[in-house]
Design a protein around this motif. Sequence first.
Motif, PDB file in Angstrom:
ATOM      1  N   ARG A   1       0.986  -0.795  -0.121  1.00  0.00           N
ATOM      2  CA  ARG A   1      -0.183  -0.005   0.277  1.00  0.00           C
ATOM      3  C   ARG A   1       0.707   1.285  -0.088  1.00  0.00           C
ATOM      4  N   ILE A   2       2.208   1.188   0.608  1.00  0.00           N
ATOM      5  CA  ILE A   2       2.987   2.468   0.991  1.00  0.00           C
ATOM      6  C   ILE A   2       4.176   1.980  -0.047  1.00  0.00           C
ATOM      7  N   PRO A   3       4.424   3.306  -0.572  1.00  0.00           N
ATOM      8  CA  PRO A   3       4.394   2.805  -2.155  1.00  0.00           C
ATOM      9  C   PRO A   3       6.353   3.447  -1.739  1.00  0.00           C
ATOM     10  N   GLU A   4       7.528   2.723  -1.898  1.00  0.00           N
ATOM     11  CA  GLU A   4       8.758   3.406  -2.429  1.00  0.00           C
ATOM     12  C   GLU A   4       9.278   4.792  -3.079  1.00  0.00           C
ATOM     13  N   MET A   5       8.393   5.060  -4.113  1.00  0.00           N
ATOM     14  CA  MET A   5       8.972   6.574  -4.181  1.00  0.00           C
ATOM     15  C   MET A   5       8.003   6.888  -4.883  1.00  0.00           C
ATOM     16  N   THR A   6       7.460   8.068  -5.493  1.00  0.00           N
ATOM     17  CA  THR A   6       6.112   8.326  -5.986  1.00  0.00           C
ATOM     18  C   THR A   6       6.609   9.532  -7.477  1.00  0.00           C
ATOM     19  N   GLY A   7       5.392   9.731  -8.050  1.00  0.00           N
ATOM     20  CA  GLY A   7       5.777  11.063  -9.316  1.00  0.00           C
ATOM     21  C   GLY A   7       6.611  12.349  -8.859  1.00  0.00           C
ATOM     22  N   GLU A   8       6.761  12.224  -7.595  1.00  0.00           N
ATOM     23  CA  GLU A   8       7.610  13.791  -7.437  1.00  0.00           C
ATOM     24  C   GLU A   8       9.040  13.084  -8.224  1.00  0.00           C
TER      25      GLU A   8
END
Length: 850
Positions: free
Chosen positions: A246-253
């Motif tokens: 559920r928790i991402p390792e990294m995002t679109g930022e």
Amino acid sequence: MLKRNLWKILLTLALIAWGASQLVPYQDVPFVDYARTHATAKQADFAKLLDEAAGRRKNLQAASEFVALKQIGKERRLDLSQYFPDIRLESTLTNIEKRNDILLTELLRRSKARLQLGLDLNGGVAFTLEATERPADKDDKDARQQKLAKAIDIISTRINAFGVAEPVIRQVGDNRIEVQLPGVNTKDNPDIVNQVKAPARLDFRIVHPTLTPGAGVETPVGYEILTLDYEGRRGETGVEEVFVKRIPEMTGESMANAFARPDMYGKPEVVLEFTKEGKARFAQVTRQIAEEGRQSGRLGRLAIVLDGKLYSAPTVREEIDSPSAQITGGNMTDREAINLANVLNNPLDVELQIKTQYEVGKTLGDGAIASGKRATYIGVGLVAAFMIAYYTFAGFIAVASVTLNVFIVLAVLASLGATLSMPGIAGIVLTVGMAVDAHILIFERMREELKLGKTLVAAFHAGHDKAFTTIVDANLTTLITSGLMIAFGTGPVRGFGVTITIGIFSTMFTALIVSQMLLDMSIYSGLMKRMRMLSLFGSPGIDFVKFGRAAFIASWILVAVGVIGIGVRGHKIYGVDFAGGDVTSLTFKQKIDTEKLQAAADAAKLGEVMTTYQTEIGGGQDILNVQTESGRGEEAVAALQKAFPNAGLDVVGKNNIGPSIGKEIQWNALMSIGLSIIGIMVYVAFRFEIGYGIGAVVSTIHDVLMTVGIFVLSGREFSAPMVGAILLIVGYSINDTIVVFDRIREELKTNPNGTLKDIINIATSKVFARSILTSLTTFLAALALFVFGGGVINDLSFTFLVGIVTGTFSSIFIASPIFYWWHKGDRKHVEAHHDIAPKYEWQGTSKASE
């Protein structure tokens, strides 16, 4: 003669053929009719499918035949492209559902007129989006408004990527955004709303290394089940379920850019380019997955999730120290990849929900459209009649050339997917008035040569050669303005710049090639044995320099009065497009033509009022929206209820609306004007010398300020099209000024003994007739629009009528005296800085050589 003009004839014919192909079809063809007539294989079978689709629409099983055909193809695994072998689809695309989507979308596109009409002429579709309020935003209204303003900018960028021209995007109330799209039908484009409002939250998440969903398998803590669509080699589709963190390792930022391209197998993919920090984090994440995979004996996977949807989950064998990653999907089409990249490049940080979707009627009533068309025909007719009456046979050639000019402009606009609105039509009519300028320059030059006793052939060549440099200079200075509009403008500013740029090149082509060719062939064939012309405006013999000081002072006093008027009226000079306003929604028992509603509102002196009908998609009662200035909604409703007591007008809702011309567009428009003026000064200084540049800039600023001041003093309000009108005045003003300056430069060369004052007076006297004639033809076109056009067309034409007068005045009494004073009346001072007029390599093509 034929050999000399053969390439011009072939080029003109080729351009006409290309233009005709771009403008066909001239009007929309119903989708069913188009599909039926263009099916080239198994026509009887396809006709049965269309009948079945029509039945589904009639029974409300589908919103349209377009959607019904999609349903039939999906249900029966039926490839509809078999009926259209002439439309080639991607050879690698084997998914039937995707093939049908692409085919039907292409058929729908081809069934539409190439040059689409705007909301004012043809209506369109609209939808309202509501921002979901987060707990953190409840107490911080400023932050919420900033996010909404950012969302409006992002939605504008996304819609521009779809190729929808002249959309209306504005804030409604405190947390809603209204989007109006001309020429779009959500029944046939059901996905456009979702693509516009998608938040574009991109996550890189880890797939569980050992567990997969199945019977008796519980979801691990911290994971969720996501479904991955895939396509096999034979086009079969399937789904795979996986456990994803559920928790991402990294995002679109961590992403800097995204773009679509074909992969090594020709299938579409989206490339994600990382920031410096993103690249380092991506290497760290993939290294972790690879190490865990080696320990467990199973290859780890990294899930790429966009807005909760799993797009791909590639395996990771080793650390990936790369500046980019790829999103691939077996059933992703080229268009989907492009749309996905567009959304990723413009992520929303506010969640938007669809509140309403509705079809919106044309904002101009049938009567107003008819009057606008009538004004167009009269304006063009007046210009054509004047040119033929004044220049006889040569005038007829000019009219033919200008007609081709308009045809080329429309064809190029159609090829670019532009939307034509009534102000756009008015702009084209006014462009017709200006386009004759090049012909008047040539004809008046020929008149001068004939007065010197030259033959018609010699006068023809000399007239073209001497007018050539002036025409090029005048158009290149206008091109600077339009180019800067395209580079720095947005919305209507950029659109206006594109139209003017097209007009510049088409005008130069028709005036310097087509008209020259027609005159050449007419003269050498004996069809035109003499050039008959009227002579209403001779050399006035006025001491223009002497009267320059008084004219300068008087005109700038008027400019000052206008500027003071702007300050006194303040924000009242802005209409709804700039300042926002109110929208009151009414139900009705009797539908009233919008022209009659507009007439009633005008009679009540309610300021700017616009009425439109809307029908909610999927059913519901028709609604009449009355758009007014802030605080005047109740007055407008009362006036309409009084004017139409039997219509049953009842208020069902009211909202505040934000401006459709936001601060960014306003700033870009001002920056475009400022940079245009600087660019003009630099170009004129380079081509002539600095004194000319100063004169051109001062006269241009004078024309803009005076026109805006008179417009405001007349009690009118600024609307969106007025941005284009002011920009057009900049181009018109400098065009007229360059003609005067070019003649001054020529007289300085041919009259070595005259004083600077004499040179300016002689040059101005020689171009006086041309300036009056050009202004008169443009004035006639604008006058027809002013008299017969209503609403915004009336405002546009009024602005241009003032601009024509101020532009002609300033080129004679402002620009030249400024040049004179800059050099302190000393000819030697001019000659110390003056450049010799350059010879263009392509000049002199009219020489008679077989």
